[in-house]
Structure formats: structure tokens, C-alpha cells
Design a protein around this motif. Structure first.
Motif, PDB file in Angstrom:
ATOM      1  N   ILE A  28     -80.128   3.051   1.147  1.00 54.69           N
ATOM      2  CA  ILE A  28     -79.028   3.729   1.828  1.00 54.69           C
ATOM      3  C   ILE A  28     -79.591   4.411   3.070  1.00 54.69           C
ATOM      4  O   ILE A  28     -80.662   5.028   3.015  1.00 54.69           O
ATOM      5  N   ALA A  29     -78.885   4.284   4.186  1.00 60.25           N
ATOM      6  CA  ALA A  29     -79.301   4.933   5.426  1.00 60.25           C
ATOM      7  C   ALA A  29     -78.329   6.053   5.776  1.00 60.25           C
ATOM      8  O   ALA A  29     -77.113   5.893   5.684  1.00 60.25           O
ATOM      9  N   SER A  30     -78.886   7.178   6.170  1.00 63.45           N
ATOM     10  CA  SER A  30     -78.115   8.337   6.612  1.00 63.45           C
ATOM     11  C   SER A  30     -78.445   8.610   8.079  1.00 63.45           C
ATOM     12  O   SER A  30     -79.616   8.651   8.458  1.00 63.45           O
ATOM     13  N   ILE A  31     -77.398   8.754   8.911  1.00 66.26           N
ATOM     14  CA  ILE A  31     -77.597   9.116  10.318  1.00 66.26           C
ATOM     15  C   ILE A  31     -76.775  10.373  10.597  1.00 66.26           C
ATOM     16  O   ILE A  31     -75.605  10.318  10.987  1.00 66.26           O
ATOM     17  N   PRO A  32     -77.371  11.541  10.405  1.00 64.59           N
ATOM     18  CA  PRO A  32     -76.608  12.788  10.532  1.00 64.59           C
ATOM     19  C   PRO A  32     -76.422  13.289  11.956  1.00 64.59           C
ATOM     20  O   PRO A  32     -75.533  14.101  12.211  1.00 64.59           O
ATOM     21  N   THR A  72     -76.205   0.214   2.993  1.00 59.69           N
ATOM     22  CA  THR A  72     -75.088   1.120   3.240  1.00 59.69           C
ATOM     23  C   THR A  72     -75.502   2.166   4.271  1.00 59.69           C
ATOM     24  O   THR A  72     -76.591   2.732   4.180  1.00 59.69           O
ATOM     25  N   LYS A  73     -74.597   2.433   5.233  1.00 60.24           N
ATOM     26  CA  LYS A  73     -74.892   3.437   6.259  1.00 60.24           C
ATOM     27  C   LYS A  73     -73.820   4.524   6.244  1.00 60.24           C
ATOM     28  O   LYS A  73     -72.631   4.231   6.287  1.00 60.24           O
ATOM     29  N   ILE A  74     -74.274   5.770   6.185  1.00 53.76           N
ATOM     30  CA  ILE A  74     -73.396   6.932   6.298  1.00 53.76           C
ATOM     31  C   ILE A  74     -73.784   7.666   7.570  1.00 53.76           C
ATOM     32  O   ILE A  74     -74.952   8.023   7.758  1.00 53.76           O
ATOM     33  N   SER A  75     -72.828   7.885   8.457  1.00 54.72           N
ATOM     34  CA  SER A  75     -73.136   8.566   9.711  1.00 54.72           C
ATOM     35  C   SER A  75     -72.083   9.629  10.019  1.00 54.72           C
ATOM     36  O   SER A  75     -70.907   9.473   9.668  1.00 54.72           O
ATOM     37  N   LEU A 155     -83.013   6.540   3.314  1.00 55.05           N
ATOM     38  CA  LEU A 155     -83.707   6.679   4.595  1.00 55.05           C
ATOM     39  C   LEU A 155     -82.845   7.532   5.512  1.00 55.05           C
ATOM     40  O   LEU A 155     -81.712   7.150   5.838  1.00 55.05           O
ATOM     41  N   ASP A 156     -83.366   8.669   5.916  1.00 56.82           N
ATOM     42  CA  ASP A 156     -82.642   9.574   6.813  1.00 56.82           C
ATOM     43  C   ASP A 156     -83.167   9.334   8.224  1.00 56.82           C
ATOM     44  O   ASP A 156     -84.329   9.636   8.529  1.00 56.82           O
ATOM     45  N   LEU A 157     -82.321   8.795   9.096  1.00 60.12           N
ATOM     46  CA  LEU A 157     -82.755   8.264  10.385  1.00 60.12           C
ATOM     47  C   LEU A 157     -82.484   9.238  11.522  1.00 60.12           C
ATOM     48  O   LEU A 157     -81.360   9.722  11.690  1.00 60.12           O
ATOM     49  N   HIS A 158     -83.535   9.489  12.327  1.00 56.69           N
ATOM     50  CA  HIS A 158     -83.469  10.449  13.431  1.00 56.69           C
ATOM     51  C   HIS A 158     -84.269   9.935  14.622  1.00 56.69           C
ATOM     52  O   HIS A 158     -84.948   8.915  14.534  1.00 56.69           O
ATOM     53  N   MET A 222     -86.891   9.436   2.404  1.00 57.15           N
ATOM     54  CA  MET A 222     -87.856   9.575   3.501  1.00 57.15           C
ATOM     55  C   MET A 222     -87.102   9.771   4.808  1.00 57.15           C
ATOM     56  O   MET A 222     -86.077   9.126   5.045  1.00 57.15           O
ATOM     57  N   GLN A 223     -87.606  10.664   5.624  1.00 54.97           N
ATOM     58  CA  GLN A 223     -87.060  10.845   6.973  1.00 54.97           C
ATOM     59  C   GLN A 223     -87.836   9.938   7.929  1.00 54.97           C
ATOM     60  O   GLN A 223     -89.062   9.906   7.902  1.00 54.97           O
ATOM     61  N   ILE A 224     -87.117   9.194   8.751  1.00 57.76           N
ATOM     62  CA  ILE A 224     -87.737   8.309   9.730  1.00 57.76           C
ATOM     63  C   ILE A 224     -87.313   8.742  11.123  1.00 57.76           C
ATOM     64  O   ILE A 224     -86.122   8.719  11.449  1.00 57.76           O
TER      65      ILE A 224
END
Length: 270
Positions: A28-32, A72-75, A155-158, A222-224
Motif C-alpha cells: 500500500i502506498a500513502s502520499i500525504p 493501492t494508493k491513498i493520497s 510505503l509512505d512516499l515523500h 517505511m518512509q521513502i
């Protein structure tokens, strides 16, 4: 075009975007912080001409391939400056440095954002309309994936500029948010694509999202962080809002990232 994917928006103001493939991988990818949109309420309260710097510019476009990998992407559809969903809610009344605030009162360059302190009702409304929907959606997607997979990888994407000169920084909160095996797989996937990689650099060690959700049984996180110069443009970035990118660099980096994520999915699905 998003094939075999459900796009959902939660809340009256469409605070959250979900792209959920019909076939779920355990990733799962998170883009906050990928949006720069602000509300009219915020705009009317701000000091004139204040610059809302250091968003995760173009990140949703950079990772628009995730559905192809069944990730899955949550943004978040609104800026971190409205409310930072990567902060603990207990920080809602802190008005100091942005790194300590749920709702920033200063920019990342320590410039005041508002003419006056925000009323409590504004703070509570932003939490209800933006913060809570994000975490409700993220938790729901984690639970959905846990029904299909024995373990889920978040995966928390930044993106960043100043904190490191590496292309990519992996944040594990000192190794506490994931196993060494998962960390090594992600690290190797980036290195194999020619990215320079650092781990837990100061200011990039991992935020609330990875620390909080990794506490759930069978969830690793993990934060990326990817450096602006690696995907936007190879130049100095100062106090600015970014509107343009080097398309050749951007597309090349996207292709490399797609191979990285494809390898990660392949490894965790074994």
C-alpha cells in the motif's frame, strides 16, 4: 487511464483519493503531502503573498503507475499546510516550528502564515474534514489487504531537498518500523536502479504514519523520500513554490521508480 481500479473520495470536500486495484498486492502506498490545494477558509486567513514552500511537488504524477503494479494508493487532496496528516493529532495546539505542528502556523522557512492564531473551531473542523478521513481510509485499506495477505507493507512516499544529498532516503525510525529483510529488499531495489540511498537521515527518519501503522500486527512500514534534484530539476531549490519540472528527468526517474516498485512487489509476494 486507470484500469481495473476503483477511485474513491471520502468526505463532503473530497479530502482523500483512493486508487484500489481489483487485484491487491500486499503493498500500500500513502502520499500525504502530494497536493498543494488549500481551502478558501485558509486562503482568507493567510498573510498576503506568503509562500507555501516544500510540498511534495508532482509526487502523484511521479507515482501514477502504481495501479499497474496492483498497489493501492491513498493520497491527500489538500496541502499539508491545511493540516498535516503525517503528524500525531496530539500536536493540534502547537504553533511553533512546522516540524512539531499538526496545523502549521509557520512555513518551512519559518515565515508566519496567518494574521492571527486560528480559532479552535477552525482547527477542529480541519481535523474532522481532512485529517480523520485520511486515517480512516488508510486503516481501512490496510485491513482490507490483511484479509488477502498474511503481511502488508506500507510505503509512505515523500520528497525533500535540503536534508540530504542522496537521491533517496529510507526512513525506518531507527529500524523499528520494518524487518531487516524488507528494508534490505527495498534498499537493494533502489541501489540496483542506480539511486544513491541513505537511511534515517536527520529530519527524514520516518514520521507519524510509518511509526503508527507499523504498530499494527503484520504490518511493516517505511518512509521513502526522493530528492527534488532527482526528479524535478537538477538545481538549487530555495524559498519558492515549484511550478515547472524537467520533463526528461522526470520521465526517466519515473521509469526507474516503476522498476524499483515492481521488484519490491515481486519480492514481497513470494
Amino acid at each position: 487511464m486507470v484500469n481495473n481500479t476503483t477511485i474513491e473520495r471520502r468526505g463532503n470536500i473530497e479530502a482523500v483519493n483512493i486508487e484500489r486495484p481489483k487485484i491487491l498486492s500486499p503493498v500500500i502506498a500513502s502520499i500525504p503531502h502530494g497536493s498543494s490545494c488549500i481551502t478558501s477558509e485558509m486562503k482568507n486567513s493567510m498573510i498576503q503573498n506568503v509562500l507555501l514552500t516544500n510540498n511534495d511537488w508532482f509526487l502523484n504524477d511521479l507515482y501514477d503507475f502504481l495501479y499497474k503494479l496492483n498497489i493501492t494508493k491513498i493520497s491527500a487532496n489538500y496541502s499539508r499546510y491545511v493540516v498535516d496528516v503525517n503528524r500525531n493529532i496530539n500536536k493540534k495546539h502547537i504553533e511553533g516550528d512546522y516540524t512539531e505542528s499538526l496545523i502549521y502556523h509557520k512555513t518551512t522557512f519559518s515565515k508566519n502564515i496567518y494574521k492571527n492564531s486560528l480559532p479552535n473551531i477552525v482547527v477542529e473542523n480541519r481535523i474532522k474534514e481532512f485529517y480523520e478521513p485520511y486515517h480512516t481510509c488508510l486503516l481501512n485499506e490496510i485491513n482490507n489487504s490483511l484479509k488477502e495477505w498474511n503481511k502488508v507493507y506500507l510505503l509512505d512516499l515523500h520528497s525533500f531537498y535540503a536534508q540530504s544529498t542522496a537521491d533517496v532516503v529510507l526512513g525506518t525510525c531507527g529500524g523499528s518500523t520494518c524487518s531487516y529483510e524488507f528494508f534490505h529488499s527495498v534498499y537493494k531495489a533502489f541501489v540496483d536502479e542506480g539511486f544513491t540511498v541513505k537511511v534515517d537521515e536527520k529530519g527524514l527518519k520516518g514520521g507519524y504514519i510509518v511509526s503508527h501503522y507499523s504498530s499494527i500486527e503484520n504490518v511493516e512500514a517505511m518512509q521513502i523520500e526522493i530528492r527534488y534534484t532527482t526528479y524535478i530539476e537538477d538545481r538549487y531549490f530555495g524559498e519558492e513554490e515549484v511550478y515547472h519540472k524537467d520533463d526528461m528527468l522526470f520521465n526517466k526517474t519515473k521509469e526507474r521508480l516503476q522498476r524499483v516498485l515492481k521488484n519490491i512487489v515481486k519480492i514481497v509476494e513470494k
